[in-house]
Design a protein around this motif. Structure first.
Motif, PDB file in Angstrom:
ATOM      1  N   PHE A  51       3.032  11.376   4.376  1.00 24.97           N
ATOM      2  CA  PHE A  51       1.603  10.974   4.531  1.00 24.97           C
ATOM      3  C   PHE A  51       0.974  10.609   3.373  1.00 24.97           C
ATOM      4  O   PHE A  51       1.162  10.957   2.286  1.00 24.97           O
ATOM      5  N   HIS A  52      -0.044   9.488   3.492  1.00 24.56           N
ATOM      6  CA  HIS A  52      -0.679   9.239   2.561  1.00 24.56           C
ATOM      7  C   HIS A  52      -2.356   9.751   2.700  1.00 24.56           C
ATOM      8  O   HIS A  52      -2.695  10.069   3.908  1.00 24.56           O
ATOM      9  N   LEU A  53      -3.170   9.313   1.763  1.00 32.24           N
ATOM     10  CA  LEU A  53      -4.682   9.776   1.801  1.00 32.24           C
ATOM     11  C   LEU A  53      -5.113   8.171   1.671  1.00 32.24           C
ATOM     12  O   LEU A  53      -4.881   7.249   1.160  1.00 32.24           O
TER      13      LEU A  53
ATOM     14  N   CYS B 294      -0.349   9.467   8.731  1.00 34.00           N
ATOM     15  CA  CYS B 294       1.269   9.482   8.604  1.00 34.00           C
ATOM     16  C   CYS B 294       1.289   7.878   8.568  1.00 34.00           C
ATOM     17  O   CYS B 294       0.846   6.932   9.195  1.00 34.00           O
ATOM     18  N   CYS B 295       2.098   7.696   7.707  1.00 32.30           N
ATOM     19  CA  CYS B 295       2.596   6.152   7.359  1.00 32.30           C
ATOM     20  C   CYS B 295       3.886   5.772   8.064  1.00 32.30           C
ATOM     21  O   CYS B 295       4.754   6.482   8.184  1.00 32.30           O
ATOM     22  N   ASP B 296       3.729   4.502   8.889  1.00 33.22           N
ATOM     23  CA  ASP B 296       4.891   4.155   9.588  1.00 33.22           C
ATOM     24  C   ASP B 296       5.972   3.648   8.957  1.00 33.22           C
ATOM     25  O   ASP B 296       7.064   3.703   9.450  1.00 33.22           O
ATOM     26  N   LEU B 297       5.641   3.432   7.559  1.00 31.67           N
ATOM     27  CA  LEU B 297       6.835   2.802   6.782  1.00 31.67           C
ATOM     28  C   LEU B 297       7.837   3.748   6.131  1.00 31.67           C
ATOM     29  O   LEU B 297       8.835   4.081   6.347  1.00 31.67           O
ATOM     30  N   CYS B 298       7.074   4.973   5.485  1.00 31.04           N
ATOM     31  CA  CYS B 298       7.968   5.950   4.798  1.00 31.04           C
ATOM     32  C   CYS B 298       7.772   7.339   5.604  1.00 31.04           C
ATOM     33  O   CYS B 298       8.663   8.255   5.073  1.00 31.04           O
ATOM     34  N   LYS B 299       7.192   7.284   6.725  1.00 31.52           N
ATOM     35  CA  LYS B 299       6.932   8.628   7.730  1.00 31.52           C
ATOM     36  C   LYS B 299       6.758   9.782   6.885  1.00 31.52           C
ATOM     37  O   LYS B 299       6.626  10.833   7.346  1.00 31.52           O
TER      38      LYS B 299
ATOM     39  N   LYS C  56       0.166   7.435  -3.168  1.00 32.68           N
ATOM     40  CA  LYS C  56       0.866   8.669  -3.141  1.00 32.68           C
ATOM     41  C   LYS C  56       1.087   9.504  -1.981  1.00 32.68           C
ATOM     42  O   LYS C  56       0.483   8.951  -1.105  1.00 32.68           O
ATOM     43  N   ARG C  57       2.481   9.904  -1.849  1.00 34.76           N
ATOM     44  CA  ARG C  57       2.979  10.442  -0.895  1.00 34.76           C
ATOM     45  C   ARG C  57       3.016  12.031  -0.728  1.00 34.76           C
ATOM     46  O   ARG C  57       3.109  12.681  -1.599  1.00 34.76           O
ATOM     47  N   PHE C  58       2.648  12.373   0.498  1.00 36.85           N
ATOM     48  CA  PHE C  58       2.930  13.811   0.768  1.00 36.85           C
ATOM     49  C   PHE C  58       3.893  13.942   1.971  1.00 36.85           C
ATOM     50  O   PHE C  58       4.056  13.318   2.825  1.00 36.85           O
TER      51      PHE C  58
ATOM     52  N   ILE D 268       0.762  -1.172   0.054  1.00 42.17           N
ATOM     53  CA  ILE D 268      -0.219   0.071  -0.091  1.00 42.17           C
ATOM     54  C   ILE D 268       0.799   1.199  -0.099  1.00 42.17           C
ATOM     55  O   ILE D 268       0.707   2.188  -0.818  1.00 42.17           O
ATOM     56  N   CYS D 269       1.688   1.440   0.730  1.00 42.86           N
ATOM     57  CA  CYS D 269       2.751   2.378   0.715  1.00 42.86           C
ATOM     58  C   CYS D 269       3.423   2.737  -0.528  1.00 42.86           C
ATOM     59  O   CYS D 269       3.378   3.664  -0.962  1.00 42.86           O
ATOM     60  N   ASN D 270       3.812   1.599  -1.073  1.00 39.32           N
ATOM     61  CA  ASN D 270       4.605   1.776  -2.437  1.00 39.32           C
ATOM     62  C   ASN D 270       3.592   2.354  -3.468  1.00 39.32           C
ATOM     63  O   ASN D 270       3.993   3.159  -4.301  1.00 39.32           O
TER      64      ASN D 270
END
Ligand SMILES: [Zn+2]
Length: 64
Positions: A42-44, A35-40, A12-14, A7-9
């Motif tokens: 933000f996602h929607l 806030c995403c734990d993986l990439c630190k 879209k990241r902010f 999902i993280c990959n």
């Protein structure tokens, strides 16, 4: 919320919550920034805690 690597990959990241929320606010449906734990960053997500969308179908345009 658990975040899966796929999902993280895919999503879209902010770089900031405010940026993510700005985009979320412009969407024609409810989006939440988290806030995403993986990439630190933000996602929607169209999933809202404790709330189910009245429509059975998921929105197609999710900024992917
Ligand atoms: Zn991520």
């Amino acid at each position: 919320m658990k975040t899966r690597p796929g999902i993280c990959n895919h999503k879209k990241r902010f770089g900031s919550r405010s940026e993510a929320e700005y985009v979320a606010g412009r969407a024609p449906f409810t989006l939440r920034a988290y806030c995403c734990d993986l990439c630190k960053q933000f996602h929607l997500t169209s999933r809202t805690k404790g709330m189910k969308t009245p429509r059975a179908e998921m929105p197609r345009a999710r900024g992917d």
